[in-house]
Design an enzyme around this catalytic site. Sequence first.
Site, PDB file in Angstrom:
ATOM      1  N   HIS A  92       0.844  -1.204   0.000  1.00  0.00           N
ATOM      2  CA  HIS A  92       0.000   0.000   0.000  1.00  0.00           C
ATOM      3  C   HIS A  92       0.879   1.254   0.000  1.00  0.00           C
ATOM      4  O   HIS A  92       1.747   1.406   0.852  1.00  0.00           O
ATOM      5  CB  HIS A  92      -0.925   0.000   1.220  1.00  0.00           C
ATOM      6  CG  HIS A  92      -2.114  -0.896   1.040  1.00  0.00           C
ATOM      7  ND1 HIS A  92      -3.371  -0.575   1.463  1.00  0.00           N
ATOM      8  CD2 HIS A  92      -2.226  -2.111   0.434  1.00  0.00           C
ATOM      9  CE1 HIS A  92      -4.208  -1.537   1.148  1.00  0.00           C
ATOM     10  NE2 HIS A  92      -3.536  -2.490   0.528  1.00  0.00           N
ATOM     11  N   LYS A 133       0.181  -0.158  15.036  1.00  0.00           N
ATOM     12  CA  LYS A 133       1.545  -0.261  15.566  1.00  0.00           C
ATOM     13  C   LYS A 133       1.790  -1.452  16.502  1.00  0.00           C
ATOM     14  O   LYS A 133       2.941  -1.719  16.871  1.00  0.00           O
ATOM     15  CB  LYS A 133       1.915   1.033  16.326  1.00  0.00           C
ATOM     16  CG  LYS A 133       2.124   2.213  15.419  1.00  0.00           C
ATOM     17  CD  LYS A 133       3.473   2.136  14.714  1.00  0.00           C
ATOM     18  CE  LYS A 133       3.576   3.050  13.524  1.00  0.00           C
ATOM     19  NZ  LYS A 133       3.343   2.421  12.212  1.00  0.00           N
ATOM     20  N   PRO A 170      -5.333   0.330  18.355  1.00  0.00           N
ATOM     21  CA  PRO A 170      -4.945  -0.123  17.006  1.00  0.00           C
ATOM     22  C   PRO A 170      -4.953   0.956  15.921  1.00  0.00           C
ATOM     23  O   PRO A 170      -4.575   0.682  14.793  1.00  0.00           O
ATOM     24  CB  PRO A 170      -5.978  -1.219  16.693  1.00  0.00           C
ATOM     25  CG  PRO A 170      -7.091  -1.020  17.639  1.00  0.00           C
ATOM     26  CD  PRO A 170      -6.565  -0.310  18.831  1.00  0.00           C
ATOM     27  N   TYR A 180      -9.470   5.752   7.023  1.00  0.00           N
ATOM     28  CA  TYR A 180      -9.667   6.077   8.439  1.00  0.00           C
ATOM     29  C   TYR A 180     -10.688   7.209   8.488  1.00  0.00           C
ATOM     30  O   TYR A 180     -10.424   8.296   7.949  1.00  0.00           O
ATOM     31  CB  TYR A 180      -8.355   6.546   9.073  1.00  0.00           C
ATOM     32  CG  TYR A 180      -7.334   5.439   9.282  1.00  0.00           C
ATOM     33  CD1 TYR A 180      -7.257   4.764  10.498  1.00  0.00           C
ATOM     34  CD2 TYR A 180      -6.442   5.072   8.277  1.00  0.00           C
ATOM     35  CE1 TYR A 180      -6.321   3.758  10.704  1.00  0.00           C
ATOM     36  CE2 TYR A 180      -5.499   4.063   8.483  1.00  0.00           C
ATOM     37  CZ  TYR A 180      -5.452   3.404   9.693  1.00  0.00           C
ATOM     38  OH  TYR A 180      -4.535   2.415   9.899  1.00  0.00           O
ATOM     39  N   TYR A 195       3.657   6.362  10.209  1.00  0.00           N
ATOM     40  CA  TYR A 195       2.796   5.257   9.788  1.00  0.00           C
ATOM     41  C   TYR A 195       3.602   4.145   9.120  1.00  0.00           C
ATOM     42  O   TYR A 195       3.376   2.963   9.392  1.00  0.00           O
ATOM     43  CB  TYR A 195       1.688   5.764   8.844  1.00  0.00           C
ATOM     44  CG  TYR A 195       0.573   4.755   8.678  1.00  0.00           C
ATOM     45  CD1 TYR A 195      -0.513   4.730   9.551  1.00  0.00           C
ATOM     46  CD2 TYR A 195       0.619   3.798   7.661  1.00  0.00           C
ATOM     47  CE1 TYR A 195      -1.533   3.791   9.416  1.00  0.00           C
ATOM     48  CE2 TYR A 195      -0.392   2.854   7.517  1.00  0.00           C
ATOM     49  CZ  TYR A 195      -1.463   2.855   8.389  1.00  0.00           C
ATOM     50  OH  TYR A 195      -2.456   1.920   8.268  1.00  0.00           O
TER      51      TYR A 195
HETATM   52  P1  RFL Z   1      -0.067 -12.136  21.370  1.00  0.00           P
HETATM   53  O1  RFL Z   1      -0.450 -12.166  19.908  1.00  0.00           O
HETATM   54  O2  RFL Z   1      -1.085 -11.731  22.339  1.00  0.00           O
HETATM   55  O3  RFL Z   1       0.473 -13.588  21.730  1.00  0.00           O
HETATM   56  C1  RFL Z   1       0.744 -13.973  23.060  1.00  0.00           C
HETATM   57  C2  RFL Z   1       0.621 -15.470  23.137  1.00  0.00           C
HETATM   58  O4  RFL Z   1       0.928 -15.882  24.473  1.00  0.00           O
HETATM   59  C3  RFL Z   1      -0.037 -16.840  24.896  1.00  0.00           C
HETATM   60  N1  RFL Z   1      -0.113 -16.793  26.372  1.00  0.00           N
HETATM   61  C4  RFL Z   1       0.487 -17.685  27.176  1.00  0.00           C
HETATM   62  N2  RFL Z   1       1.225 -18.774  26.921  1.00  0.00           N
HETATM   63  C5  RFL Z   1       1.686 -19.479  27.966  1.00  0.00           C
HETATM   64  N3  RFL Z   1       1.422 -19.173  29.270  1.00  0.00           N
HETATM   65  C6  RFL Z   1       0.682 -18.077  29.585  1.00  0.00           C
HETATM   66  N4  RFL Z   1       0.435 -17.743  30.835  1.00  0.00           N
HETATM   67  C7  RFL Z   1       0.185 -17.287  28.496  1.00  0.00           C
HETATM   68  N5  RFL Z   1      -0.574 -16.164  28.434  1.00  0.00           N
HETATM   69  C8  RFL Z   1      -0.739 -15.891  27.146  1.00  0.00           C
HETATM   70  C9  RFL Z   1      -1.316 -16.426  24.213  1.00  0.00           C
HETATM   71  O5  RFL Z   1      -2.229 -17.491  24.073  1.00  0.00           O
HETATM   72  C10 RFL Z   1      -0.787 -15.940  22.848  1.00  0.00           C
HETATM   73  O6  RFL Z   1      -0.761 -16.966  21.892  1.00  0.00           O
HETATM   74  O7  RFL Z   1       1.213 -11.194  21.611  1.00  0.00           O
HETATM   75  P2  RFL Z   1       2.465 -10.885  20.665  1.00  0.00           P
HETATM   76  O8  RFL Z   1       3.031 -12.155  20.097  1.00  0.00           O
HETATM   77  O9  RFL Z   1       3.336  -9.966  21.402  1.00  0.00           O
HETATM   78  O10 RFL Z   1       1.829 -10.131  19.396  1.00  0.00           O
HETATM   79  C11 RFL Z   1       1.239  -8.854  19.536  1.00  0.00           C
HETATM   80  C12 RFL Z   1       0.128  -8.654  18.499  1.00  0.00           C
HETATM   81  O11 RFL Z   1      -0.741  -9.764  18.555  1.00  0.00           O
HETATM   82  C13 RFL Z   1      -0.649  -7.350  18.715  1.00  0.00           C
HETATM   83  O12 RFL Z   1       0.217  -6.305  19.061  1.00  0.00           O
HETATM   84  C14 RFL Z   1      -1.427  -6.902  17.451  1.00  0.00           C
HETATM   85  O13 RFL Z   1      -2.430  -7.843  17.126  1.00  0.00           O
HETATM   86  C15 RFL Z   1      -2.065  -5.535  17.647  1.00  0.00           C
HETATM   87  N6  RFL Z   1      -2.875  -5.105  16.489  1.00  0.00           N
HETATM   88  C16 RFL Z   1      -2.270  -4.557  15.366  1.00  0.00           C
HETATM   89  N7  RFL Z   1      -0.929  -4.442  15.303  1.00  0.00           N
HETATM   90  C17 RFL Z   1      -0.338  -3.959  14.161  1.00  0.00           C
HETATM   91  O14 RFL Z   1       0.903  -3.844  14.131  1.00  0.00           O
HETATM   92  N8  RFL Z   1      -1.061  -3.594  13.035  1.00  0.00           N
HETATM   93  C18 RFL Z   1      -2.418  -3.690  13.021  1.00  0.00           C
HETATM   94  O15 RFL Z   1      -3.020  -3.411  11.982  1.00  0.00           O
HETATM   95  C19 RFL Z   1      -3.079  -4.148  14.222  1.00  0.00           C
HETATM   96  N9  RFL Z   1      -4.420  -4.260  14.285  1.00  0.00           N
HETATM   97  C20 RFL Z   1      -4.268  -5.228  16.536  1.00  0.00           C
HETATM   98  C21 RFL Z   1      -5.026  -4.779  15.404  1.00  0.00           C
HETATM   99  C22 RFL Z   1      -4.923  -5.767  17.635  1.00  0.00           C
HETATM  100  C23 RFL Z   1      -6.309  -5.856  17.654  1.00  0.00           C
HETATM  101  N10 RFL Z   1      -6.905  -6.424  18.793  1.00  0.00           N
HETATM  102  C24 RFL Z   1      -7.896  -7.430  18.743  1.00  0.00           C
HETATM  103  C25 RFL Z   1      -6.349  -6.174  20.091  1.00  0.00           C
HETATM  104  C26 RFL Z   1      -6.409  -4.846  15.400  1.00  0.00           C
HETATM  105  C27 RFL Z   1      -7.057  -5.369  16.541  1.00  0.00           C
HETATM  106  C28 RFL Z   1      -8.563  -5.370  16.505  1.00  0.00           C
HETATM  107  C1  PHB Z   2      -6.768  -4.259  10.243  1.00  0.00           C
HETATM  108  O1  PHB Z   2      -6.826  -4.461   9.018  1.00  0.00           O
HETATM  109  O2  PHB Z   2      -7.133  -5.108  11.059  1.00  0.00           O
HETATM  110  C2  PHB Z   2      -6.251  -2.956  10.727  1.00  0.00           C
HETATM  111  C3  PHB Z   2      -5.692  -2.051   9.832  1.00  0.00           C
HETATM  112  C4  PHB Z   2      -5.231  -0.831  10.292  1.00  0.00           C
HETATM  113  C5  PHB Z   2      -5.326  -0.517  11.626  1.00  0.00           C
HETATM  114  C6  PHB Z   2      -5.871  -1.420  12.520  1.00  0.00           C
HETATM  115  C7  PHB Z   2      -6.346  -2.644  12.078  1.00  0.00           C
HETATM  116  O3  PHB Z   2      -4.900   0.703  12.046  1.00  0.00           O
END
Ligand code: RFL
Ligand code: PHB
Length: 390
Positions: free
Chosen positions: A72, A297, A293, A201, A385
Amino acid sequence: MKTQVGIIGGGPSGLLLSQLLHLQGIETVVLEQRSRDYVLGRIRAGVLEKGFVDLMRKAGIADRLDSEGEVHNGFDIASDGDLFNVDMKGLTGGDTVVVYGQTEVTRDLYDARDKLGGIVIHEAQDVTPHDITSDSPYLTYRQGDEVTRVDCDYIIGCDGFHGVSRKSIPSDVLRVFERVYPFGWLGVLSRTTPVSEELIYARSERGFALCSLRSRVLSRYYVQVPLEDRVEDWPDERFWEELKQRLPRAVAEKLETGPSIEKSIAPLRSFVAEPMRYGNLFLAGDAAHIVPPTGAKGLNSAASDIHYLYEALLKHYTEGDDRGLEGYSDKALARVWKAQRFSWWMTNLLHKFPETGEFGQRMQQTDIDYLKSSRAAQISLAENYVGLPF
Ligand code: RFL
Ligand code: PHB
């Protein structure tokens, strides 16, 4: 069991570190409390910075990302019916982001771990770090009635926000900085053609909305909702109607609707824990910090932690040089705070804040007018970004 690096959490952070270290001949064991299907079923991030893509390449697992991920060059900001484009590529002198779902990243990481025979233990219950300030820390976990001990040199906490690692740091050592926002994001995944090739956005009087995608046939949309709302309050028809009302009319008219295949609500939070190292325990990713989110980041900040940790562990094992490990917390936090600032700013710019009233709304509108008219402001937005350098 004995290993060099014991990793708690089999999400993207833990798997990526384990894969990178394995390629350098450094042994790891990953303990994940959930099943693999559960981890792969979580729909989360979609936007990857260049630094993340480079790490995936270094880990030897970017083939699918390179062929299926969509580059993108920019995104749109809509405000009160008006739309303008932020040309990231032009503004940064060539930088772009890649849209490729976290689910796919995690799948690629698991496939790679399987191929190399990496040890990832699923459904590991009661994972507990022990003796973390000693030279011989260890982990224990339970499966059924059987408790297993894993001796290691270092423990890496990649267990997300609700994990056990951060809680193992004494409260008089750990400092926590936090802002909880008074709303969440309701997200819907649908097998429909995305309304726009680039992300939109949208700020509106009814609250924030985001149009994102996973592929040419898979859309991801979000709307800001009150914290008290539950998924059951939002049948598909209500979701689509609300989304349309928050988008400029020309966009709403093009929106293809259809049954949701995933629907969830995530609360929004800014959170940083300091330090990210205590003894021989190191925190990485969501275990140490959370962003709303809005700036995309979260996963990208996790990847920058993994980059620093990987480099530091490599120096330790190959050259006996511990400076990287000693400096890890400060170095990682410097970048983490910049991602925090940006995510907080984007969130403030685009959401409806019940408490800030009309003054707050005018400030948002003025900020957006300024962005539209100032190339300097757009460059600042674009360079954050696409991701600041590691
Ligand atoms: P995770 O993915 O939460 O993984 C942690 C893992 O640890 C396990 N766990 C345990 N295992 C053993 N013993 C325990 N006591 C444990 N407790 C937990 C869990 O089951 C899990 O498998 O952390 P990690 O690896 O640091 O990754 C971080 C990312 O997942 C997170 O930052 C992103 O998803 C955030 N996020 C976004 N980040 C971006 O860079 N770009 C995006 O576009 C973006 N969009 C988002 C997002 C997060 C969202 N939500 C749902 C919070 C959009 C959404 C809606
Ligand atoms: C997504 O596609 O899930 C997404 C994209 C951009 C964001 C957050 C989530 O800032």
